[in-house]
Design a protein around this motif. Structure first.
Motif, PDB file in Angstrom:
ATOM      1  N   LEU A   1       0.828  -1.204   0.000  1.00 45.52           N
ATOM      2  CA  LEU A   1       0.000   0.000   0.000  1.00 45.52           C
ATOM      3  C   LEU A   1       0.866   1.258   0.000  1.00 45.52           C
ATOM      4  CD1 LEU A   1      -3.125   0.329   0.143  1.00 45.52           C
ATOM      5  CD2 LEU A   1      -2.857   0.713   2.597  1.00 45.52           C
ATOM      6  N   PRO A   2       0.636   2.172  -0.931  1.00 43.46           N
ATOM      7  CA  PRO A   2       1.432   3.407  -0.955  1.00 43.46           C
ATOM      8  C   PRO A   2       0.954   4.415   0.092  1.00 43.46           C
ATOM      9  CG  PRO A   2      -0.181   3.448  -2.715  1.00 43.46           C
ATOM     10  CD  PRO A   2      -0.311   2.103  -2.062  1.00 43.46           C
TER      11      PRO A   2
ATOM     12  N   GLU B   1       6.968   3.631   4.729  1.00 46.01           N
ATOM     13  CA  GLU B   1       8.037   4.476   4.194  1.00 46.01           C
ATOM     14  C   GLU B   1       9.233   4.494   5.135  1.00 46.01           C
ATOM     15  OE1 GLU B   1       6.137   8.212   3.684  1.00 46.01           O
ATOM     16  OE2 GLU B   1       4.928   7.565   1.954  1.00 46.01           O
ATOM     17  N   MET B   2       8.966   4.558   6.451  1.00 46.27           N
ATOM     18  CA  MET B   2      10.049   4.539   7.431  1.00 46.27           C
ATOM     19  C   MET B   2      10.826   3.223   7.350  1.00 46.27           C
ATOM     20  SD  MET B   2       9.737   4.492  11.593  1.00 46.27           S
ATOM     21  CE  MET B   2       9.075   2.817  11.537  1.00 46.27           C
ATOM     22  N   ASP B   3      10.106   2.115   7.309  1.00 48.02           N
ATOM     23  CA  ASP B   3      10.775   0.815   7.271  1.00 48.02           C
ATOM     24  C   ASP B   3      11.612   0.646   6.009  1.00 48.02           C
ATOM     25  OD1 ASP B   3       9.653   0.199   9.687  1.00 48.02           O
ATOM     26  OD2 ASP B   3       8.015  -0.980   8.857  1.00 48.02           O
ATOM     27  N   LEU B   4      11.088   1.101   4.890  1.00 44.53           N
ATOM     28  CA  LEU B   4      11.844   0.975   3.640  1.00 44.53           C
ATOM     29  C   LEU B   4      13.085   1.873   3.659  1.00 44.53           C
ATOM     30  CD1 LEU B   4       8.977   0.721   1.002  1.00 44.53           C
ATOM     31  CD2 LEU B   4      10.483  -1.094   1.822  1.00 44.53           C
ATOM     32  N   GLU B   5      12.971   3.038   4.273  1.00 40.29           N
ATOM     33  CA  GLU B   5      14.151   3.893   4.392  1.00 40.29           C
ATOM     34  C   GLU B   5      15.212   3.241   5.279  1.00 40.29           C
ATOM     35  OE1 GLU B   5      13.749   8.031   5.208  1.00 40.29           O
ATOM     36  OE2 GLU B   5      11.943   8.250   3.969  1.00 40.29           O
TER      37      GLU B   5
ATOM     38  N   LEU C   1      -5.843   5.850  -0.816  1.00 42.53           N
ATOM     39  CA  LEU C   1      -6.225   6.588   0.388  1.00 42.53           C
ATOM     40  C   LEU C   1      -6.032   5.816   1.692  1.00 42.53           C
ATOM     41  CD1 LEU C   1      -9.534   8.212  -0.938  1.00 42.53           C
ATOM     42  CD2 LEU C   1      -7.327   9.355  -0.594  1.00 42.53           C
ATOM     43  N   ALA C   2      -6.139   4.496   1.630  1.00 43.69           N
ATOM     44  CA  ALA C   2      -6.116   3.712   2.873  1.00 43.69           C
ATOM     45  C   ALA C   2      -4.784   3.809   3.598  1.00 43.69           C
ATOM     46  CB  ALA C   2      -6.454   2.250   2.591  1.00 43.69           C
ATOM     47  N   GLY C   3      -3.702   4.055   2.856  1.00 48.49           N
ATOM     48  CA  GLY C   3      -2.401   4.168   3.496  1.00 48.49           C
ATOM     49  C   GLY C   3      -2.312   5.334   4.458  1.00 48.49           C
ATOM     50  N   LEU C   4      -3.218   6.292   4.316  1.00 49.71           N
ATOM     51  CA  LEU C   4      -3.205   7.460   5.198  1.00 49.71           C
ATOM     52  C   LEU C   4      -3.736   7.155   6.599  1.00 49.71           C
ATOM     53  CD1 LEU C   4      -4.484  10.150   2.663  1.00 49.71           C
ATOM     54  CD2 LEU C   4      -2.122   9.685   3.341  1.00 49.71           C
TER      55      LEU C   4
ATOM     56  N   VAL D   1       0.497  -3.637   8.219  1.00 49.86           N
ATOM     57  CA  VAL D   1       1.880  -3.740   7.745  1.00 49.86           C
ATOM     58  C   VAL D   1       2.162  -5.140   7.228  1.00 49.86           C
ATOM     59  CG1 VAL D   1       4.303  -3.534   8.421  1.00 49.86           C
ATOM     60  CG2 VAL D   1       2.631  -1.894   9.273  1.00 49.86           C
ATOM     61  N   ALA D   2       1.612  -6.158   7.894  1.00 47.43           N
ATOM     62  CA  ALA D   2       1.803  -7.529   7.408  1.00 47.43           C
ATOM     63  C   ALA D   2       1.247  -7.692   6.003  1.00 47.43           C
ATOM     64  CB  ALA D   2       1.138  -8.516   8.367  1.00 47.43           C
ATOM     65  N   ARG D   3       0.073  -7.115   5.760  1.00 45.68           N
ATOM     66  CA  ARG D   3      -0.502  -7.189   4.408  1.00 45.68           C
ATOM     67  C   ARG D   3       0.391  -6.480   3.399  1.00 45.68           C
ATOM     68  NH1 ARG D   3      -5.481  -6.424   7.269  1.00 45.68           N
ATOM     69  NH2 ARG D   3      -5.447  -4.184   6.867  1.00 45.68           N
TER      70      ARG D   3
END
Length: 880
Positions: A532-533, A539-543, A672-675, A840-842
């Motif tokens: 999910l974007p 975003e934190m985990d990917l950074e 939108l759901a990522g928000l 996050v698991a999804r």
């Protein structure tokens, strides 16, 4: 003056003992003295004090032994071999003679760390029954002293954080009751937590058969208010322990079909228990004996340490429902005093938002409750309304599913029947807030143009940052004022600005599911939310992963991170001594994400910027991952591709006309759901800022000497801090609160819902649940099935997770999610299908099941388990 008269420091009669003598007589003797003074039926006896133990231990060389590693076997050997001083021996024998000639006695250990409100130590030291004669009494006392160092007693003290060096042992010598029937009585139900409900276990003979678990006793549950026997379950009582002539006991086979107590005797026992509880003002675990003449005796009493504390105003006369907000947020650990003070302010702001102004913000809103240093909400009024019964469980279904089940189970309880059936008051207040913050317009704008919603979110972030600014020259009082405004007003006011941009995503997801109807298969909608974007935590985990990749590419940094303990790396980072790539990269990450942490909703706990040890451990763990296919960014990309494929598949399945709506709705849901993470994220930003400001105040207070250290400020509430600024010394207060907090950290069971009579509804319901062998059931959270090795993790700090292992945890928050990147699957005790861990698991595409009762105790590290994230099942395959 006789020997006893000159030796009260060595021997004390029960009549001369009170609760204030714990250090001299230990917990058991202190309680027996209290019961004797209260006029309760206690067999006569005396106590060999801790001073006697101290002198024997000193002569045995125990101080030298304890200076190094505690060797339990050696300690016992020393104490058994040490001579008993003549004055101790003489005082003991003189007092024993006062009971009568060769009177049979029970000789029991009474440690200073025993029968305490937080740790009972029941059964940790030894007891000797039917001891007859002076020599036998002396031998039993010596063996009791040695039993302070049994392996189980040492382990129990370790688990409760009790220092071995300060523990002393007294010994109780008490006239034996040659009981016809004996057993235990709890003045509150230890399983369900319900107060005013006595639980009695009884068996013929000495009570040791019941206490030791050697017999299946008769079991009675009594309503102490009415005297009614609520439950009667007869045991087989096949074994009886009884006294032997001349000393000692024997076990004999026994057969008794009927109950060993009459209803009248059960009633008398319950009444006696109520008297004991009234004396102590708290529920008690007692041992009792009924002699051959039918006389009832109390032989022990201690607090029931497993009961969860009730809110201060709770009473069984006014039935209330308390919902644990801490657990719903995935936080089982206690909350620091400053963290609780922050929640009081936040609750006041929320109450103001919906038109219920709070006179004193620092006191919190009316529903705010605290119990066991956890945050509860008095949900009674809400649940007794029709809107509450409809809304609360549905919100919890996607937030903390097990709590939703518990609350629904209360709907048929007549104590909580609906008193407010109208929707009008609720709708009036909700629509007023919606109109003030232009919620309908924001929802329409977000659905029409998700890009505009994201731009608006960026503007809100900039506005929030401006509101959190404060001059460096601000005084301590000004910083406190600023903190109270941030938490009591600004942090809550941002919620209705953000929610209209996140909620439409989930609403459209649900609508798509309704349109698909029976065409929907388990896991279909979860697949849409993978990769999910616009999720701030993802975003934190990917950074963090990208930082790990940069470190891996730099030989010096990779070697340092992989080959050094995390705590040592943290010191080097703070000193600026890490290799350049690691030092610069971590500093940049901290500048953006340093306000985050494990259990970050408690502002009293360190942020990553305060202590990067956990983060450095995670980075070291990432460097172990060498399969490109398992790289988090690759998994995230695969998840996103699978989600788009799922949208295509579901749109085709819906048909041409409906399919267009399904495609539109699911596409918007992804945008939108990522928000959904943003409301909590902004709250955490505010908490991090307030923590920083309190830390500056704490440094001032430590410099003034009213606190020992700057971080002691987090064990004060805002009122305390203001008093400290005025010069009040809080060092002793902080020490007491730290000790209490450390005790609560050891609590393993926190109820999701608690009633004002102490009942834990989930515990009551679980007594009727049957689960197949090897299988546990929870809530489906992330579709897919995986079989792997379980890794039970209670605290992510310093945790190690091999790639592909299945993470089993009590709960998770953003501080846990870096572990997800190497996990093959996830099992959580808490949470719902839309809780943080599930989302996050999804997104990472790992199967997950949440809301699994007692997962961390039913599953053990090393077991191979299968997690089915679509069906919501966890099955133990085999033991590794």
């Amino acid at each position: 003056m006789d020997a006893v008269g000159t030796s009260t420091d060595l021997i004390r009669d029960f009549a001369d003992i009170d609760a204030g003598m714990l250090a001299a007589v230990g917990g058991k003797a202190a309680n027996l003295g209290e019961l004797t003074a209260a006029g309760l039926p206690v067999p006569p006896g005396f106590c060999v004090t801790t001073e006697a133990y101290r002198r024997v231990a000193e002569a045995a060389g125990m101080d030298d032994l304890l200076a190094g590693h505690v060797e339990a076997v050696k300690a016992r050997e020393l104490l058994l071999a040490a001579p008993m001083p003549d004055d101790v021996r003489d005082a003991l024998l003189a007092q024993y003679a006062r009971l009568g000639e060769d009177v049979p006695v029970a000789v029991r250990s009474s440690a200073t760390a025993e029968d305490l409100p937080f740790a009972s130590f029941a059964g940790q030291q030894d007891t000797y029954l039917n001891v007859v004669g002076p020599d036998a009494v002396i031998d039993a006392v010596r063996r009791c002293w040695a039993s302070l160092w049994t392996d189980r007693a040492v382990a129990y003290r370790d688990s409760n954080g009790i220092d071995h060096h300060v523990v002393r042992l007294a010994v109780v010598v008490q006239e034996m009751v040659q009981s016809a029937v004996a057993g235990v009585l709890f003045t509150a139900n230890p399983v369900t937590g319900r107060r005013r409900e006595a639980v009695i276990d009884a068996s013929p003979g000495l009570g040791e058969a019941v206490v030791s678990g050697a017999v299946n006793p008769d079991h009675f549950v009594v309503d102490t208010e009415t005297g009614a026997i609520l439950e009667r379950r007869l045991g087989d009582k096949r074994l009886v322990i009884r006294s032997l002539p001349g000393g000692g006991t024997e076990q004999v086979e026994h057969a008794q079909d009927g109950a060993c107590l009459t209803d009248e005797q059960v009633g008398h026992l319950a009444e006696l228990g109520s008297r004991v509880e009234a004396h102590y003002g708290a529920p008690q675990d007692t041992e009792w004996a009924l002699d051959a003449e039918g006389v009832l005796w109390l032989t022990q009493a201690r607090p029931i340490t497993t009961l969860f504390p009730l809110p201060a105003d709770a009473t069984a006369d006014d039935p209330r429902v308390y919902f644990c907000f801490s657990v719903a947020q995935g936080l089982e650990r206690p909350i620091t005093p400053s963290g609780m003070a922050a929640f009081r302010l936040l609750s006041s702001g929320m109450s103001d938002l919906f038109g219920f102004p709070v006179a004193h913000r620092v006191d919190g809103a009316r529903p705010f409750r605290e119990a066991g240093q956890r945050l509860f909400v008095d949900a009674t009024t809400f649940l007794r309304s029709k809107p509450g019964q409809v809304i609360a469980p549905r919100v919890l279904d996607v937030m903390e599913a097990r709590s939703a089940v518990v609350l629904r189970g209360l709907f048929d309880d007549p104590r909580f029947s609906v008193l407010h059936p109208s929707w009008r008051p609720f709708l009036r207040r909700f629509l007023k807030v919606a109109a003030r913050y232009r919620v309908p317009l924001r929802v329409v704008q977000a659905v029409r143009s998700p890009a505009s919603a994201h731009r608006r979110m960026e503007r809100i972030a900039a506005d929030q940052a401006a509101l959190l600014s404060i001059p460096d020259s601000a005084s301590a009082a000004e910083r406190l004022d600023h903190c109270e405004v941030v938490l009591g007003e600004r942090s809550i006011q941002v919620l209705p600005l953000i929610a209209p941009m996140a909620l439409p995503g989930f609403a459209l997801l649900g609508l798509a599911g309704k349109v698909l109807g029976k065409r929907l298969e388990p896991g279909d909608l979860q697949a849409v939310l993978r990769g999910l974007p616009h999720n701030v935590t993802t975003e934190m985990d990917l950074e963090l992963w990208h930082l790990a990749s940069a470190i891996r590419a730099d030989e010096e940094s990779s070697k340092a991170i992989s080959g050094t303990l995390a705590r040592d790396l943290a010191v080097r980072y703070r000193d600026g001594r890490l290799p350049a790539v690691a030092q610069t990269g971590l500093a940049e990450f901290m500048a953006k994400w340093g306000h985050r942490a494990v259990a970050e909703i408690d502002l009293g706990l360190p942020r990553w910027s305060d202590d990067p040890t956990h983060l450095l451990g995670v980075l070291a763990n990432y460097l172990r991952l060498d399969d490109p296919k398992l790289a988090p960014d690759a998994q995230f990309a695969r998840g996103a591709a699978e989600a788009e494929a799922a949208i295509d598949r579901l749109a085709r399945r819906a048909g041409r006309v409906r399919g267009r709506f399904v495609r539109f709705a699911l596409g918007r849901a992804r945008l939108l759901a990522g928000l959904r993470e943003m409301p909590k994220y902004y709250l955490v930003v505010a908490l991090g800022h307030v923590r920083e400001q309190l830390g500056l105040v704490g440094a001032e207070l430590a410099a003034k000497g009213v606190l020992d250290a700057a971080d002691d400020v987090y064990f004060l509430d805002f009122g305390d801090v203001r008093d400290a600024v005025e010069g009040k010394d809080f060092r002793a207060v902080v020490a007491d609160r730290r000790e209490s907090y450390d005790r609560e950290l050891r609590r393993r069971r926190v109820p999701r819902v608690l009633l004002s009579d102490g009942t834990e509804p989930e515990a009551v319901a679980s007594q009727n649940v049957v689960v197949g062998p090897g299988a546990v059931i929870g809530t489906p959270a992330s579709a897919g099935s995986v079989t792997g090795v379980a890794r039970v993790v209670l605290d992510p700090v310093g945790a190690h997770l091999e790639p592909g292992e299945i993470l089993v945890a009590p709960s998770t928050d953003p501080g846990w999610t870096p572990l997800f990147l190497t996990a093959g699957g996830l099992v959580m005790e808490m949470g719902g299908a839309n809780s943080h861990g599930a989302v996050v698991a999804r997104e990472y595409g790992i199967p997950a099941v949440v809301g699994v009762a007692d997962a961390v105790t039913r599953i053990t590290t090393g077991q191979r388990i299968t997690v089915d994230g679509a069906l919501g099942t966890v099955t133990v395959v085999d033991q590794d």
